[in-house]
Write a protein that holds these residues in place. Sequence first.
Motif, PDB file in Angstrom:
ATOM      1  N   GLU A 484      29.950  27.671  41.968  1.00  0.00           N
ATOM      2  CA  GLU A 484      28.741  27.740  41.255  1.00  0.00           C
ATOM      3  C   GLU A 484      28.868  26.909  39.896  1.00  0.00           C
ATOM      4  N   HIS A 485      28.143  26.085  39.724  1.00  0.00           N
ATOM      5  CA  HIS A 485      28.169  25.194  38.573  1.00  0.00           C
ATOM      6  C   HIS A 485      26.985  25.663  37.603  1.00  0.00           C
ATOM      7  N   VAL A 486      26.041  26.088  38.361  1.00  0.00           N
ATOM      8  CA  VAL A 486      24.594  26.584  37.683  1.00  0.00           C
ATOM      9  C   VAL A 486      24.459  28.163  38.186  1.00  0.00           C
ATOM     10  N   ARG A 487      24.653  29.028  36.938  1.00  0.00           N
ATOM     11  CA  ARG A 487      24.045  30.374  37.382  1.00  0.00           C
ATOM     12  C   ARG A 487      22.498  30.620  37.534  1.00  0.00           C
ATOM     13  N   GLU A 488      22.178  31.149  38.876  1.00  0.00           N
ATOM     14  CA  GLU A 488      20.871  31.504  39.080  1.00  0.00           C
ATOM     15  C   GLU A 488      20.680  33.112  39.109  1.00  0.00           C
ATOM     16  N   TYR A 489      19.917  33.503  38.478  1.00  0.00           N
ATOM     17  CA  TYR A 489      19.452  34.880  38.355  1.00  0.00           C
ATOM     18  C   TYR A 489      18.054  35.262  38.054  1.00  0.00           C
ATOM     19  N   ILE A 490      17.773  36.428  38.821  1.00  0.00           N
ATOM     20  CA  ILE A 490      16.334  37.047  38.558  1.00  0.00           C
ATOM     21  C   ILE A 490      16.562  38.091  37.323  1.00  0.00           C
ATOM     22  N   PRO A 491      15.644  37.661  36.252  1.00  0.00           N
ATOM     23  CA  PRO A 491      15.780  38.459  35.194  1.00  0.00           C
ATOM     24  C   PRO A 491      15.376  39.878  35.203  1.00  0.00           C
ATOM     25  N   ASN A 492      15.818  40.632  34.309  1.00  0.00           N
ATOM     26  CA  ASN A 492      15.185  42.263  34.201  1.00  0.00           C
ATOM     27  C   ASN A 492      13.971  42.133  33.491  1.00  0.00           C
ATOM     28  N   VAL A 493      13.189  43.003  33.362  1.00  0.00           N
ATOM     29  CA  VAL A 493      12.083  43.176  32.570  1.00  0.00           C
ATOM     30  C   VAL A 493      11.976  44.288  31.689  1.00  0.00           C
ATOM     31  N   ILE A 494      11.848  44.249  30.561  1.00  0.00           N
ATOM     32  CA  ILE A 494      11.574  45.553  29.662  1.00  0.00           C
ATOM     33  C   ILE A 494      10.087  45.540  29.500  1.00  0.00           C
ATOM     34  N   GLU A 495       9.089  46.519  29.599  1.00  0.00           N
ATOM     35  CA  GLU A 495       7.790  46.368  29.439  1.00  0.00           C
ATOM     36  C   GLU A 495       7.138  47.591  28.610  1.00  0.00           C
ATOM     37  N   PRO A 496       6.738  47.267  27.250  1.00  0.00           N
ATOM     38  CA  PRO A 496       6.123  48.033  26.620  1.00  0.00           C
ATOM     39  C   PRO A 496       4.606  47.972  27.195  1.00  0.00           C
ATOM     40  N   SER A 497       3.854  49.350  27.335  1.00  0.00           N
ATOM     41  CA  SER A 497       2.505  49.134  27.823  1.00  0.00           C
ATOM     42  C   SER A 497       1.697  50.192  27.128  1.00  0.00           C
ATOM     43  N   PHE A 498       0.386  49.649  26.554  1.00  0.00           N
ATOM     44  CA  PHE A 498      -0.214  50.489  25.582  1.00  0.00           C
ATOM     45  C   PHE A 498      -1.641  50.733  25.983  1.00  0.00           C
ATOM     46  N   GLY A 499      -1.983  52.009  26.323  1.00  0.00           N
ATOM     47  CA  GLY A 499      -3.150  52.343  26.564  1.00  0.00           C
ATOM     48  C   GLY A 499      -4.188  52.496  24.923  1.00  0.00           C
ATOM     49  N   ILE A 500      -4.864  51.222  24.945  1.00  0.00           N
ATOM     50  CA  ILE A 500      -5.562  51.029  23.719  1.00  0.00           C
ATOM     51  C   ILE A 500      -6.587  52.428  23.201  1.00  0.00           C
TER      52      ILE A 500
END
Length: 649
Positions: A484-500
Motif C-alpha cells: 500500500e502506497h496510499v492509505r485508504e480509510y473511512i473516518p470516524n465521526v464525533i457528533e455533538p447534536s443540539f436540541g435548540i
Amino acid sequence: MTTFNRTALEEVLKKRFFYTPSFHIYGGVAGLYDYGPPGCALQANIIDLWRRHFVLEEEMLEMDGSIMTPADVLITSGHVEKFTDWMVRDLETGEIFRADHLIKAVLETRLNGDEQARKAEIVAKSDGNAKSEKGKKKNNKVQAVKLEDSVVADYETTLAQIDNHGGDGLEEIINKYNIKSPETGNDLSKPVEFNLMFESSIGPTGHIKGYLRPETAQGQFLNFKRFLEFNNDKMPFASASIGRSFRNEISPRSGLLRVREFTMAEVEHYVDPKNKNHSRFNEVKDLKLRLLSRGVQEGGKMEPIEITIGEAVEKKIVDNETLGYFLARIYLFLIKLGIKPDRLRFRQHMPNEMAHYACDCWDADIKSSYGWIECVGCADRSAYDLTVHSNRTNEKLVVRESLAEPNVYEKTVLEINKKVFGPKLRQNSKTVEDYLTSLNEEQLEALKKALEDGNGVTKVPGTDGNQYEITNEYLTIKRQTFTEHVREYIPNVIEPSFGIGRILYSLIEHVYWTREGDEQRSVLSFPPRVAPFKCLLVPLSNNPAFTDLVGDLAKRLRKLSIAIKVDDSSNSIGRRYARNDELGTPFAITIDFQSVNDGTVTLRERDTTKQIRENVDTILQVLMNLVEENVTWEKVMETYPTFTQQELD
C-alpha cells in the motif's frame, strides 16, 4: 429566595407571546408550537451564538440539507428498524404513554412524596403541640405515605438504570412496582415498539416512499466526498447543519421539551480512527465538568463527579481527546448562553441505551422544573454511517493519504468465479454476491472453514433472506499480500447534536426570577447577546416634544444593528420597565424633558434597575459595548455616576 413557580413563568411566556400551541383556535395538536416575536428573536440569537461558537471558531463547513428523505437512506442508516421508543396503553381508555417516561414520573412522584413525608415528620416531632388532635391526624397522614428505606433505595437504583432497559425490562418494572395509568388507575398493556419517524411519499404517484428527517446528520454524511474535496482533502475537519427535524413523539408533554417538530444544530467532526487526538485539546484540558459516568449509574447512583476533562480522558472515563474536546466546548457554549453551571451535568449513555451507531456517547443534561433533561448529545458514531452508505451505494466514502513508506500487509480476500457463479445461480446470483462481498475478513475465514468442513459445499444466505448452496468452484478465499502506497480509510465521526428548543426553554427557567417583595414583577435575565430585544426606547410620556428625539434615536440604534422596542404607550414609566423586564430586555434608554433641553438621556440596567445619565453619543457607545459584552454593567457603574430617579408605577 422565592420558590420557583412554573405556573407564573408560563403565564409570563403566554402573555409576552414567547410561544403558543400551534393551531390553538382549532384546538391545537400536542407537540407542535409556534414562536412569537420574542421567541423567534431568542431562538435566532441562540443559533447565532452557536454558529459563532462552533461553525466560525472551529472553521466548520456548513450545509443546509433536504428535510424530505427517501426511505432507502433511512433504511440504510438503521432508522427505519431501530429509531423507536417503547409505549404502553391504558387498557380501558386507550391513552398512550411512553413507557420509560411513565415509570420515571410515577417513581419520582412516590419518592417526592416520601421526601415531603420525612420533612413533615420532622416538623411534627419538633412541634410542641404534636399531641393535639390536629397534630395526630397530620402525623398519621405522614406515616401513610412514608416509604421504607429499602424501597427508596430500590426506586433510586431503578431510576439510575432506567435508560438501560428494553421492552421486557420495562414490563418487569411496571409489574414489580404495580404501575398503573396515572389518571385512571387502569392496567397497562405490555410495552410495544413505536417508530418515531413521520412517513410520507415523494411525487404524485406515491411510489417513492419517504420520511421527514429525524435528524440533520444523514445529509451531511451523504455529502462527505464533497466536503472533503472542498477542504482540499485535509483531515480532520467538521461539517455542520442547522434545521428542522421531526419525531412523532408517543405522548408529547412538558411544553417545548418534548415536541414533534423542532430545530436541531448538529456537527459531524471527521477524524482518523487511528488518531482521535485533538490539536486544541490543551486549551480545555483543565476545564472541570460534572460527569455522571456509566459505572456510577450501574451502581445505582446519580451523583456526578467534578473532574477536569483532561483527567477524564486520561482515565478513559471519556473515550478520546476529540470527544472530550467537544464536551468542553459544549459546556462553554451553554454557560455563555446563560445556563447555570450547578444545573448542568454530562451523563454517559448506558450500554443498552447507546444508539446503534455509537461506541461512546454523553448527554449534556440541564435541570429544570421538569427534572434533568437531555439537551445536547455528543456521540462517537465510529465509522458506522459512512460505511453503511458506502456499502449500499458502492460510492467510496473514504480518505486517501499518501504514505511516506509503503505499507505491506496480508489480507483474506474473496474472488468469485464469474464463469460458474452466474450460470449456476442464475437470477439469484446478485443477492448471493451482495451477501458475499459484504463479509469482513473474519467472516470470510469462517466461510472458508465451512466449505472445508462440508467437503467443498455449504449454504449461505442471500440478501433476500433465503439460503443458497455454493461450492468451491463458485469462489476462492485466500490470503493475499498487498503493498500500500496510499492509505485508504473511512473516518470516524464525533457528533455533538443540539436540541435548540430544549436549550431555549431551559435557559428561560434558569434566568427567570421575581423582584424581592413583589412576586408580580417577573424578570428574565437573559445575557445581552441572546436577549430578544437589547434595548427599550421609552419617552417619559407621549408629549409631542419627544417625538423627533425618539425617532432619531431609534434610527441610530437600528443602524448599529441593536434590536430595540419602542414603548410610547400611556402607561407609567415603572409599568413599561416592568413589561420589558418580562421580555428580558437588558437595557432601557429613557427620554425626558431634560433630554430635549441638553441632549442627555438615561440608560437603565434591567437586573439592578440602576441608571446613568450621559449625552446620547456616550450612551450609544456604552450600550454597544454592553450588547457585545465587551464591558460589564459593574464596570460601567465604576466609570459613570449613578443617576437616581424613582421608578413610578
